[in-house]
Design an enzyme around this catalytic site. Structure first.
Site, mmCIF file in Angstrom:
data_model
loop_
_atom_site.group_PDB
_atom_site.id
_atom_site.type_symbol
_atom_site.label_atom_id
_atom_site.label_comp_id
_atom_site.label_asym_id
_atom_site.label_seq_id
_atom_site.Cartn_x
_atom_site.Cartn_y
_atom_site.Cartn_z
ATOM 1 C CG ASN A 28 -14.231 56.096 -11.850
ATOM 2 O OD1 ASN A 28 -15.012 56.333 -12.768
ATOM 3 N ND2 ASN A 28 -14.194 56.806 -10.732
ATOM 4 N NE ARG A 39 6.442 63.438 -5.053
ATOM 5 C CZ ARG A 39 5.287 63.252 -4.412
ATOM 6 N NH1 ARG A 39 4.366 62.478 -4.939
ATOM 7 N NH2 ARG A 39 5.062 63.816 -3.246
ATOM 8 C CG ASN A 50 -6.734 61.722 -13.483
ATOM 9 O OD1 ASN A 50 -6.899 60.753 -12.740
ATOM 10 N ND2 ASN A 50 -6.956 62.967 -13.076
ATOM 11 C CG HIS A 53 -10.641 66.327 -11.649
ATOM 12 N ND1 HIS A 53 -9.904 66.175 -10.493
ATOM 13 C CD2 HIS A 53 -11.296 67.508 -11.535
ATOM 14 C CE1 HIS A 53 -10.104 67.233 -9.716
ATOM 15 N NE2 HIS A 53 -10.939 68.052 -10.322
ATOM 16 C CG ASP A 61 -6.757 67.638 -11.035
ATOM 17 O OD1 ASP A 61 -6.507 66.430 -11.212
ATOM 18 O OD2 ASP A 61 -7.049 68.107 -9.923
HETATM 19 C C1 GRF Z 1 -13.360 59.507 -8.371
HETATM 20 O O1 GRF Z 1 -14.303 60.466 -7.999
HETATM 21 C C2 GRF Z 1 -12.394 60.073 -9.374
HETATM 22 O O2 GRF Z 1 -12.975 61.022 -10.229
HETATM 23 C C3 GRF Z 1 -11.373 60.740 -8.495
HETATM 24 O O3 GRF Z 1 -11.230 59.879 -7.388
HETATM 25 C C4 GRF Z 1 -12.432 59.136 -7.213
HETATM 26 C C5 GRF Z 1 -12.042 57.692 -7.242
HETATM 27 O O4 GRF Z 1 -13.122 56.849 -6.934
HETATM 28 N N1 GRF Z 1 -10.141 60.952 -9.225
HETATM 29 P P1 GRF Z 1 -12.998 55.298 -7.230
HETATM 30 O O5 GRF Z 1 -11.760 54.788 -6.506
HETATM 31 O O6 GRF Z 1 -12.878 55.107 -8.705
HETATM 32 O O7 GRF Z 1 -14.251 54.703 -6.677
#
Ligand code: GRF
Length: 225
Positions: free
Chosen positions: A23, A74, A116, A118, A154
């Site tokens: 992503n 954290r 984010n 998801h 989320d």
């Molecule tokens: C994706 O499916 C995203 O929606 C989720 O974690 C995964 C990350 O994949 N939060 P990448 O590292 O972007 O390939």
């Protein structure tokens, strides 16, 4: 430096990753277009072994590892993360497979400025193993969501979603692959909505303040014919 020939200053975006970064790549590539309203100024991983770090470097983006294991708490990790993001002049944080729970304090420090992706149609299937759970339930539509981040897992105002069909014979892998393709189309679209100011938070939801900028809205993947 951060201007385009056609429009206002591009928003400075920092991407947080923990893994392969597919992503992240889709955001970096989208931001290469001169009329894209955001520029990617840094990629930060909490895991030194994240494959996305090398992919970002090849694409010419500064990378940094802030290994959460090196910090006593954290909060201490997040102080360093916050310092790094602000040091890069980041205005929008894009989490892209960032697998680290964040404290409410950190999240509130980036309120309405952290997004984010998801792999489900939120608010369904929060948390992990979304594809396996969707298959188990026999749903016919799955998908993905980009949302503003709130302290609860989320959760947060939804910016954009893509619906993806669940097909007979799908396995967790085949469904995940189809949804990932949709994610790669959705995330650049959603970031553009935020960076351009088209998507604005009003209460618990996002409203579109003006017509979406020059981006195709991928509502369904594969596209409906
Ligand atoms: C994706 O499916 C995203 O929606 C989720 O974690 C995964 C990350 O994949 N939060 P990448 O590292 O972007 O390939």
């Amino acid at each position: 430096m951060s201007t385009t020939t056609s429009g206002p200053r591009r928003k400075r975006v920092g991407i947080l990753i923990s893994g392969r970064g597919s992503n992240m790549v889709s955001l970096i590539e989208a931001a290469q277009a001169p009329d894209y309203p955001a520029e990617i100024v840094c990629v930060i991983s909490n895991r030194p072994e994240a494959g996305g770090l090398a992919r970002a470097a090849v694409l010419g983006i500064p990378t940094q590892v802030i290994d959460h294991k090196a910090f006593a708490s954290r909060e201490a990790f997040e102080v360093e993360l916050d310092r790094a993001l602000r040091g890069h002049g980041v205005e929008i944080v894009a989490c892209a497979g960032f697998m680290r729970k964040m404290t409410a304090g950190f999240v509130e420090g980036w309120r309405d400025a952290m997004i984010n992706i998801h792999p489900s149609l939120l608010p369904s299937y929060k948390g992990l193993h979304t594809h396996a759970r969707a298959l188990e339930d026999g749903v016919k539509l799955a998908g993905c969501t980009v949302h503003f981040v709130r302290p609860e897992l989320d959760s947060g105002p939804i910016i954009a979603q893509v619906a993806v069909p669940v097909l007979d014979g799908d396995t967790e892998d085949s469904l995940a692959g189809r949804i990932l393709e949709a994610e790669h189309r959705l995330y650049p679209h959603a970031l553009a909505l935020v960076a351009s100011g088209a998507a604005a938070v009003e209460g618990d939801r996002v409203v579109m303040r003006k017509l979406p900028i020059n981006q195709t809205n991928p509502l369904f993947w594969p596209p409906l014919s």
